[in-house]
Design an enzyme around this catalytic site. Structure first.
Site, mmCIF file in Angstrom:
data_model
loop_
_atom_site.group_PDB
_atom_site.id
_atom_site.type_symbol
_atom_site.label_atom_id
_atom_site.label_comp_id
_atom_site.label_asym_id
_atom_site.label_seq_id
_atom_site.Cartn_x
_atom_site.Cartn_y
_atom_site.Cartn_z
ATOM 1 N N GLU A 1 -5.922 4.176 1.517
ATOM 2 C CA GLU A 1 -4.983 3.370 0.721
ATOM 3 C C GLU A 1 -5.421 1.901 0.639
ATOM 4 O O GLU A 1 -5.331 1.261 -0.409
ATOM 5 C CB GLU A 1 -3.577 3.449 1.343
ATOM 6 C CG GLU A 1 -2.511 2.654 0.645
ATOM 7 C CD GLU A 1 -2.298 3.088 -0.795
ATOM 8 O OE1 GLU A 1 -1.828 4.204 -1.007
ATOM 9 O OE2 GLU A 1 -2.615 2.304 -1.717
ATOM 10 N N GLY B 1 -6.693 -9.868 2.433
ATOM 11 C CA GLY B 1 -6.150 -10.632 3.564
ATOM 12 C C GLY B 1 -5.840 -9.714 4.733
ATOM 13 O O GLY B 1 -5.631 -8.506 4.561
ATOM 14 N N LYS C 1 -13.422 -0.272 -6.605
ATOM 15 C CA LYS C 1 -11.988 0.054 -6.651
ATOM 16 C C LYS C 1 -11.638 0.856 -7.910
ATOM 17 O O LYS C 1 -10.789 1.744 -7.874
ATOM 18 C CB LYS C 1 -11.178 -1.249 -6.581
ATOM 19 C CG LYS C 1 -11.329 -1.937 -5.218
ATOM 20 C CD LYS C 1 -10.866 -3.376 -5.231
ATOM 21 C CE LYS C 1 -10.946 -3.993 -3.844
ATOM 22 N NZ LYS C 1 -10.714 -5.442 -3.819
ATOM 23 N N GLU D 1 -15.862 -10.748 0.395
ATOM 24 C CA GLU D 1 -16.744 -9.807 1.074
ATOM 25 C C GLU D 1 -17.780 -10.590 1.880
ATOM 26 O O GLU D 1 -18.016 -11.776 1.619
ATOM 27 C CB GLU D 1 -17.480 -8.941 0.042
ATOM 28 C CG GLU D 1 -16.570 -8.054 -0.780
ATOM 29 C CD GLU D 1 -15.726 -7.140 0.085
ATOM 30 O OE1 GLU D 1 -16.279 -6.300 0.791
ATOM 31 O OE2 GLU D 1 -14.481 -7.276 0.061
HETATM 32 N N1 HSE Z 1 -13.087 -9.045 -1.247
HETATM 33 C C1 HSE Z 1 -11.924 -8.304 -1.588
HETATM 34 C C2 HSE Z 1 -11.065 -9.152 -2.508
HETATM 35 C C3 HSE Z 1 -11.169 -7.918 -0.363
HETATM 36 O O1 HSE Z 1 -11.316 -10.367 -2.598
HETATM 37 O O2 HSE Z 1 -10.163 -8.625 -3.152
HETATM 38 C C4 HSE Z 1 -10.073 -6.915 -0.587
HETATM 39 O O3 HSE Z 1 -10.574 -5.699 -1.060
#
Ligand code: HSE
Length: 393
Positions: A117, A290, A193, A178
């Site tokens: 999730e 976060g 995603k 990241e």
């Molecule tokens: N690097 C990703 C972002 C972290 O900034 O959304 C969460 O998946």
């Protein structure tokens, strides 16, 4: 539930915090038995270890939380855990996007759960909502602002006039970006995603090369000034359409009228939306990146494993939907430097377009063209990645 934690960084420490501090009475029976860290220096709490076998070979540990990120050794650890008959919960979109079908099948063979999730939308209960929608409807559209880092950059550049680099530093400091933030900026994180979301919707493992992807690396203050004059906000938007057994996916900066919900998504917030025939449009908003929001989504998965949530439809990724690259189109703002004007304009020969006034650069807006044609034309121009910036308008 006895948990082995792989990775005690931003997200892993959030999981440990929620569980060890008993932030909910529902996690009272959960225990993080061991947490894997890379180096001896990182072993700052008694539950931490550098030895992965203390987790995998511990029969007491029934569930692994993978919060390391990246493909290796996450892939090896997840398969090792599933093969050892342990449930796996992960926030790692890169490894899930690549091996979703494999992990799902292995988990089923071994009679354990594989849940992810937190991999899309952070704390937004998106995967569960998508699967729930699919109990009744075929989902024919997925859309969203799926990356907190780029969203923070765009909204802070717009609102406060801050520089790209300043905003990126803030995203890194807050633990949103990241390890290699190029994955955020170039749309790779969003692509992972969108692969996960679309694969669920089309019941097939979607491949990275099927997703037309532009990021925000080349955005400049002159672009934001122009968008402001149109009373619009720019967001890095991911989208998939699914029709008649075909799907088409794209990720690109996109303009939204200031009163559209997407335009109001700021900082680390994400918006995830779907369309189904009977439910119509559903939109979910929440913190997409976060420590605690992401850890929250992981702990929700742990609670579902513990409570045996079986009411959602079975996942399958062996379907025969086909990718149809020309299903999506749009009008595009194309801004480029004078140095590459000849090459760029030649590449758009024959496309109906209107020149627009942008400070210190050249730009035009095209009539509606297939998104794949935009990609082909820019690629054929052979210009540098910083020489051109595109946005759907
Ligand atoms: N690097 C990703 C972002 C972290 O900034 O959304 C969460 O998946």
């Amino acid at each position: 539930m006895k948990i082995g934690l792989l990775g005690c960084g931003v997200v892993g420490s959030g999981v440990y915090e929620i569980i060890s501090q008993n932030m909910s009475p529902m996690v009272e029976d959960f225990e993080v038995v061991k947490g894997l860290v890379k180096t001896p220096e990182e072993k700052i709490l008694p539950y931490m270890t550098n030895d992965a076998s203390e987790i995998f070979d511990n029969p007491e540990i029934d569930t692994i939380v993978e919060a390391m990120g990246g493909i290796h050794p996450a892939y090896e650890f997840i398969t090792r855990a599933l093969n050892a008959g342990k449930n796996v919960v992960t926030a790692n979109k890169a490894v899930v996007a690549k091996h979703l079908n494999e992990f799902t099948t292995l988990a089923e063979v071994k009679g354990v759960k594989f849940m992810y999730e937190a991999s899309v939308g952070g704390g937004v209960p998106w995967i569960k909502s998508l699967r729930q929608a699919m109990r009744i409807d075929e989902v024919t559209h997925i859309g969203g602002v799926f990356n907190g880092t780029t969203n923070l950059i765009l909204s802070e550049m717009e609102e406060k006039g801050l520089s790209f680099d300043e905003c990126l530093k803030t995203a890194q400091k807050m633990g949103y970006a990241e390890a290699d933030p190029t994955a955020d900026i170039d749309g790779i994180d969003v692509r992972n995603k969108l692969i996960i979301s679309t694969s669920i919707a089309v019941k097939k493992q979607v491949q990275a090369e099927e997703i037309m992807t532009y990021g925000i690396r080349a955005i400049a203050p002159c672009d934001l000034k122009y968008f402001k004059s149109l009373n619009k906000h720019v967001r890095l938007y991911a989208e998939a359409v699914i029709e008649d057994g075909k799907y088409c996916c794209r990720i690109e900066p996109c303009l939204f009228d200031v009163d559209q919900p997407e335009a109001g998504i700021k900082l680390n917030y994400n918006i995830c939306s779907l369309y189904g025939k009977t439910i119509g449009t559903l939109k979910y908003i929440g913190q997409g990146a976060g420590k605690l929001p992401t850890a929250n989504a992981i702990v929700q998965d742990l609670l579902d494993i513990d409570g045996g949530n079986t009411a959602l439809p079975k996942l399958c990724f062996g379907g025969d939907a086909q990718c149809g690259m020309s299903m999506l189109e749009g009008c595009y703002y194309v801004r480029y430097s004078a140095d590459v004007a000849d090459k760029l304009e030649a590449a758009f020969d024959g496309v109906e377009k209107t020149a627009v006034e942008v400070e210190g650069a050249k730009a035009f807006v095209t009539a509606s063209i297939p998104t794949i044609s935009l990609h082909d034309r820019i690629e054929s121009a052979g210009v540098g990645v910083m020489d051109v910036f595109v946005t759907r308008i």
